[in-house]
Motif scaffolding. Structure first.
Motif, PDB file in Angstrom:
ATOM      1  N   THR A   1      17.151  -5.761   1.900  1.00 19.65           N
ATOM      2  CA  THR A   1      17.126  -5.678   0.440  1.00 19.65           C
ATOM      3  C   THR A   1      15.782  -6.124  -0.102  1.00 19.65           C
ATOM      4  O   THR A   1      15.245  -5.531  -1.054  1.00 19.65           O
ATOM      5  CB  THR A   1      18.243  -6.554  -0.159  1.00 19.65           C
ATOM      6  OG1 THR A   1      19.504  -6.128   0.361  1.00 19.65           O
ATOM      7  CG2 THR A   1      18.263  -6.453  -1.671  1.00 19.65           C
ATOM      8  N   MET A   2      15.209  -7.166   0.487  1.00 19.69           N
ATOM      9  CA  MET A   2      13.892  -7.638   0.068  1.00 19.69           C
ATOM     10  C   MET A   2      12.831  -6.572   0.309  1.00 19.69           C
ATOM     11  O   MET A   2      11.920  -6.395  -0.502  1.00 19.69           O
ATOM     12  CB  MET A   2      13.535  -8.925   0.816  1.00 19.69           C
ATOM     13  CG  MET A   2      14.412 -10.106   0.480  1.00 19.69           C
ATOM     14  SD  MET A   2      14.010 -11.587   1.455  1.00 19.69           S
ATOM     15  CE  MET A   2      12.341 -11.899   0.897  1.00 19.69           C
ATOM     16  N   VAL A   3      12.947  -5.852   1.418  1.00 22.94           N
ATOM     17  CA  VAL A   3      11.995  -4.777   1.706  1.00 22.94           C
ATOM     18  C   VAL A   3      12.091  -3.688   0.638  1.00 22.94           C
ATOM     19  O   VAL A   3      11.082  -3.171   0.153  1.00 22.94           O
ATOM     20  CB  VAL A   3      12.255  -4.183   3.109  1.00 22.94           C
ATOM     21  CG1 VAL A   3      11.425  -2.922   3.328  1.00 22.94           C
ATOM     22  CG2 VAL A   3      11.941  -5.214   4.188  1.00 22.94           C
ATOM     23  N   LYS A   4      13.323  -3.341   0.234  1.00 26.49           N
ATOM     24  CA  LYS A   4      13.502  -2.323  -0.803  1.00 26.49           C
ATOM     25  C   LYS A   4      12.892  -2.772  -2.129  1.00 26.49           C
ATOM     26  O   LYS A   4      12.279  -1.968  -2.857  1.00 26.49           O
ATOM     27  CB  LYS A   4      14.983  -2.027  -0.979  1.00 26.49           C
ATOM     28  CG  LYS A   4      15.618  -1.338   0.211  1.00 26.49           C
ATOM     29  CD  LYS A   4      17.112  -1.111  -0.016  1.00 26.49           C
ATOM     30  CE  LYS A   4      17.758  -0.457   1.201  1.00 26.49           C
ATOM     31  NZ  LYS A   4      19.225  -0.260   1.010  1.00 26.49           N
ATOM     32  N   LEU A   5      13.040  -4.063  -2.451  1.00 24.44           N
ATOM     33  CA  LEU A   5      12.450  -4.575  -3.678  1.00 24.44           C
ATOM     34  C   LEU A   5      10.927  -4.536  -3.618  1.00 24.44           C
ATOM     35  O   LEU A   5      10.260  -4.250  -4.622  1.00 24.44           O
ATOM     36  CB  LEU A   5      12.927  -6.004  -3.929  1.00 24.44           C
ATOM     37  CG  LEU A   5      14.423  -6.167  -4.253  1.00 24.44           C
ATOM     38  CD1 LEU A   5      14.783  -7.642  -4.356  1.00 24.44           C
ATOM     39  CD2 LEU A   5      14.771  -5.450  -5.548  1.00 24.44           C
TER      40      LEU A   5
ATOM     41  N   GLU B   1       5.108  -2.297  -8.352  1.00 24.86           N
ATOM     42  CA  GLU B   1       3.969  -1.443  -8.709  1.00 24.86           C
ATOM     43  C   GLU B   1       2.642  -2.151  -8.479  1.00 24.86           C
ATOM     44  O   GLU B   1       1.659  -1.517  -8.094  1.00 24.86           O
ATOM     45  CB  GLU B   1       4.095  -1.015 -10.174  1.00 24.86           C
ATOM     46  CG  GLU B   1       5.329  -0.170 -10.470  1.00 24.86           C
ATOM     47  CD  GLU B   1       5.404   0.243 -11.922  1.00 24.86           C
ATOM     48  OE1 GLU B   1       4.487  -0.149 -12.690  1.00 24.86           O
ATOM     49  OE2 GLU B   1       6.350   0.955 -12.289  1.00 24.86           O
ATOM     50  N   ASP B   2       2.597  -3.452  -8.729  1.00 28.35           N
ATOM     51  CA  ASP B   2       1.362  -4.200  -8.571  1.00 28.35           C
ATOM     52  C   ASP B   2       1.043  -4.386  -7.084  1.00 28.35           C
ATOM     53  O   ASP B   2       1.877  -4.879  -6.309  1.00 28.35           O
ATOM     54  CB  ASP B   2       1.482  -5.570  -9.250  1.00 28.35           C
ATOM     55  CG  ASP B   2       0.201  -6.379  -9.140  1.00 28.35           C
ATOM     56  OD1 ASP B   2      -0.818  -5.950  -9.688  1.00 28.35           O
ATOM     57  OD2 ASP B   2       0.249  -7.432  -8.475  1.00 28.35           O
ATOM     58  N   GLU B   3      -0.132  -3.992  -6.667  1.00 27.39           N
ATOM     59  CA  GLU B   3      -0.514  -4.030  -5.247  1.00 27.39           C
ATOM     60  C   GLU B   3      -0.563  -5.458  -4.712  1.00 27.39           C
ATOM     61  O   GLU B   3      -0.142  -5.720  -3.584  1.00 27.39           O
ATOM     62  CB  GLU B   3      -1.866  -3.347  -5.049  1.00 27.39           C
ATOM     63  CG  GLU B   3      -1.841  -1.847  -5.315  1.00 27.39           C
ATOM     64  CD  GLU B   3      -3.184  -1.199  -5.013  1.00 27.39           C
ATOM     65  OE1 GLU B   3      -4.101  -1.929  -4.548  1.00 27.39           O
ATOM     66  OE2 GLU B   3      -3.326   0.010  -5.243  1.00 27.39           O
ATOM     67  N   GLU B   4      -1.091  -6.388  -5.510  1.00 30.28           N
ATOM     68  CA  GLU B   4      -1.203  -7.767  -5.039  1.00 30.28           C
ATOM     69  C   GLU B   4       0.182  -8.387  -4.862  1.00 30.28           C
ATOM     70  O   GLU B   4       0.432  -9.090  -3.879  1.00 30.28           O
ATOM     71  CB  GLU B   4      -2.026  -8.590  -6.030  1.00 30.28           C
ATOM     72  CG  GLU B   4      -2.277 -10.025  -5.532  1.00 30.28           C
ATOM     73  CD  GLU B   4      -3.170 -10.804  -6.480  1.00 30.28           C
ATOM     74  OE1 GLU B   4      -3.382 -12.009  -6.219  1.00 30.28           O
ATOM     75  OE2 GLU B   4      -3.651 -10.216  -7.467  1.00 30.28           O
ATOM     76  N   SER B   5       1.100  -8.117  -5.806  1.00 29.65           N
ATOM     77  CA  SER B   5       2.458  -8.637  -5.681  1.00 29.65           C
ATOM     78  C   SER B   5       3.155  -8.032  -4.474  1.00 29.65           C
ATOM     79  O   SER B   5       3.875  -8.723  -3.749  1.00 29.65           O
ATOM     80  CB  SER B   5       3.258  -8.314  -6.952  1.00 29.65           C
ATOM     81  OG  SER B   5       2.688  -8.955  -8.081  1.00 29.65           O
ATOM     82  N   ARG B   6       2.916  -6.749  -4.222  1.00 27.08           N
ATOM     83  CA  ARG B   6       3.530  -6.097  -3.068  1.00 27.08           C
ATOM     84  C   ARG B   6       2.988  -6.686  -1.768  1.00 27.08           C
ATOM     85  O   ARG B   6       3.724  -6.909  -0.818  1.00 27.08           O
ATOM     86  CB  ARG B   6       3.271  -4.593  -3.110  1.00 27.08           C
ATOM     87  CG  ARG B   6       4.064  -3.821  -2.051  1.00 27.08           C
ATOM     88  CD  ARG B   6       3.688  -2.351  -1.993  1.00 27.08           C
ATOM     89  NE  ARG B   6       3.807  -1.725  -3.292  1.00 27.08           N
ATOM     90  CZ  ARG B   6       2.765  -1.247  -3.991  1.00 27.08           C
ATOM     91  NH1 ARG B   6       1.543  -1.344  -3.497  1.00 27.08           N
ATOM     92  NH2 ARG B   6       2.949  -0.682  -5.162  1.00 27.08           N
ATOM     93  N   GLU B   7       1.689  -6.969  -1.740  1.00 21.51           N
ATOM     94  CA  GLU B   7       1.088  -7.541  -0.527  1.00 21.51           C
ATOM     95  C   GLU B   7       1.639  -8.939  -0.266  1.00 21.51           C
ATOM     96  O   GLU B   7       1.945  -9.294   0.878  1.00 21.51           O
ATOM     97  CB  GLU B   7      -0.430  -7.596  -0.673  1.00 21.51           C
ATOM     98  CG  GLU B   7      -1.139  -8.080   0.587  1.00 21.51           C
ATOM     99  CD  GLU B   7      -2.646  -8.075   0.439  1.00 21.51           C
ATOM    100  OE1 GLU B   7      -3.332  -8.588   1.348  1.00 21.51           O
ATOM    101  OE2 GLU B   7      -3.139  -7.567  -0.594  1.00 21.51           O
ATOM    102  N   ASN B   8       1.798  -9.733  -1.327  1.00 18.74           N
ATOM    103  CA  ASN B   8       2.374 -11.069  -1.166  1.00 18.74           C
ATOM    104  C   ASN B   8       3.820 -10.989  -0.690  1.00 18.74           C
ATOM    105  O   ASN B   8       4.280 -11.815   0.104  1.00 18.74           O
ATOM    106  CB  ASN B   8       2.295 -11.833  -2.485  1.00 18.74           C
ATOM    107  CG  ASN B   8       0.880 -12.273  -2.826  1.00 18.74           C
ATOM    108  OD1 ASN B   8       0.053 -12.484  -1.934  1.00 18.74           O
ATOM    109  ND2 ASN B   8       0.594 -12.393  -4.109  1.00 18.74           N
ATOM    110  N   ALA B   9       4.540  -9.979  -1.186  1.00 21.20           N
ATOM    111  CA  ALA B   9       5.923  -9.797  -0.746  1.00 21.20           C
ATOM    112  C   ALA B   9       5.972  -9.438   0.729  1.00 21.20           C
ATOM    113  O   ALA B   9       6.838  -9.920   1.477  1.00 21.20           O
ATOM    114  CB  ALA B   9       6.586  -8.706  -1.586  1.00 21.20           C
ATOM    115  N   ILE B  10       5.048  -8.602   1.177  1.00 22.26           N
ATOM    116  CA  ILE B  10       5.004  -8.223   2.592  1.00 22.26           C
ATOM    117  C   ILE B  10       4.728  -9.447   3.461  1.00 22.26           C
ATOM    118  O   ILE B  10       5.341  -9.627   4.524  1.00 22.26           O
ATOM    119  CB  ILE B  10       3.922  -7.146   2.823  1.00 22.26           C
ATOM    120  CG1 ILE B  10       4.355  -5.835   2.165  1.00 22.26           C
ATOM    121  CG2 ILE B  10       3.669  -6.936   4.308  1.00 22.26           C
ATOM    122  CD1 ILE B  10       3.276  -4.762   2.191  1.00 22.26           C
TER     123      ILE B  10
END
Length: 217
Positions: free
Chosen positions: A122-126, A131-140
């Motif tokens: 579920t976290m991966v889907k979120l 949309e924000d690249e930096e937020s996505r990178e931190n999530a990864i």
């Protein structure tokens, strides 16, 4: 020596005990209360008997309305739902006693990696929806650290960062791209490294985007 005939009563000749955890004597008291004509006395006897039932069954000695209701439900059951007393709880429906609970429906969609669990998917889907690249990178990075921790607990072994990156790629169906060189160089999947927070500039940009969207709407 003169002998007298004694009438013995065997358990096989007695009526079945409805609630075995309270015993036959309690059930006899219930039957007696049913014969009391004065309702006020019946109420007093029923209250006294429920107190006795709590003492007989110590598991019910809790200050909780749920346990109080169970005692009264058991009293009604032992009376075969034929007891006219004032109680703090309504008489349960006879049809509901012994009714099998409804079968729970389980999710049938298959988990790709069981040792990570469904919540991580579920976290991966979120993360994919960010949309924000930096937020996505931190999530990864956060997801990768969790995966590394989960894998170690499940397999009692270390896992390479490349393998984690492959798993993230598969779980996201190729929508999350992991910069493995940067991950390895900075050790971003290691739990000892402090996670990065989005920069204030990025946050300001997001606030500006949201403000613009609201004005256009």
């Amino acid at each position: 020596m003169k002998t007298e005939n004694m009438s013995l009563e065997y358990n096989t000749q007695r009526e079945d005990v409805i609630q075995k955890e309270y015993g036959r004597n309690v059930q006899k008291l219930v039957e007696y209360i049913k014969t009391v004509e004065d309702k006020e006395k019946r109420n007093q006897y029923a209250q006294t008997l429920t107190d006795l039932m709590r003492q007989i069954n110590p598991n019910l000695l809790r200050e909780n309305a749920e346990y109080d209701q169970k005692v009264w439900d058991d009293l009604y059951i032992m009376s075969r739902f034929d007891l006219d007393v004032e109680s703090p709880f309504p008489m349960p429906e006879k049809e509901s006693i012994g009714k099998k609970p409804q079968r729970m429906e389980y999710k049938t969609d298959e988990i790709k990696f069981r040792h990570y669990g469904r919540n991580l998917e579920t976290m991966v889907k979120l993360a994919v929806e960010m949309e924000d690249e930096e937020s996505r990178e931190n999530a990864i990075i956060h997801i990768g650290r969790l995966m590394k921790s989960f894998f170690s607990n499940w397999n009692k072994d270390n896992i390479e960062d490349e393998v984690i990156a492959q798993h993230i790629h598969r779980m996201s169906k190729g929508q999350l791209k992991v910069n493995i060189e940067k991950i390895k160089e900075e050790g971003l999947f290691n739990t000892s490294v402090r996670e990065r927070r989005p920069s204030s500039g990025s946050s300001n940009q997001n606030r500006k985007k949201n403000y613009t969207k609201r004005r256009r709407a």
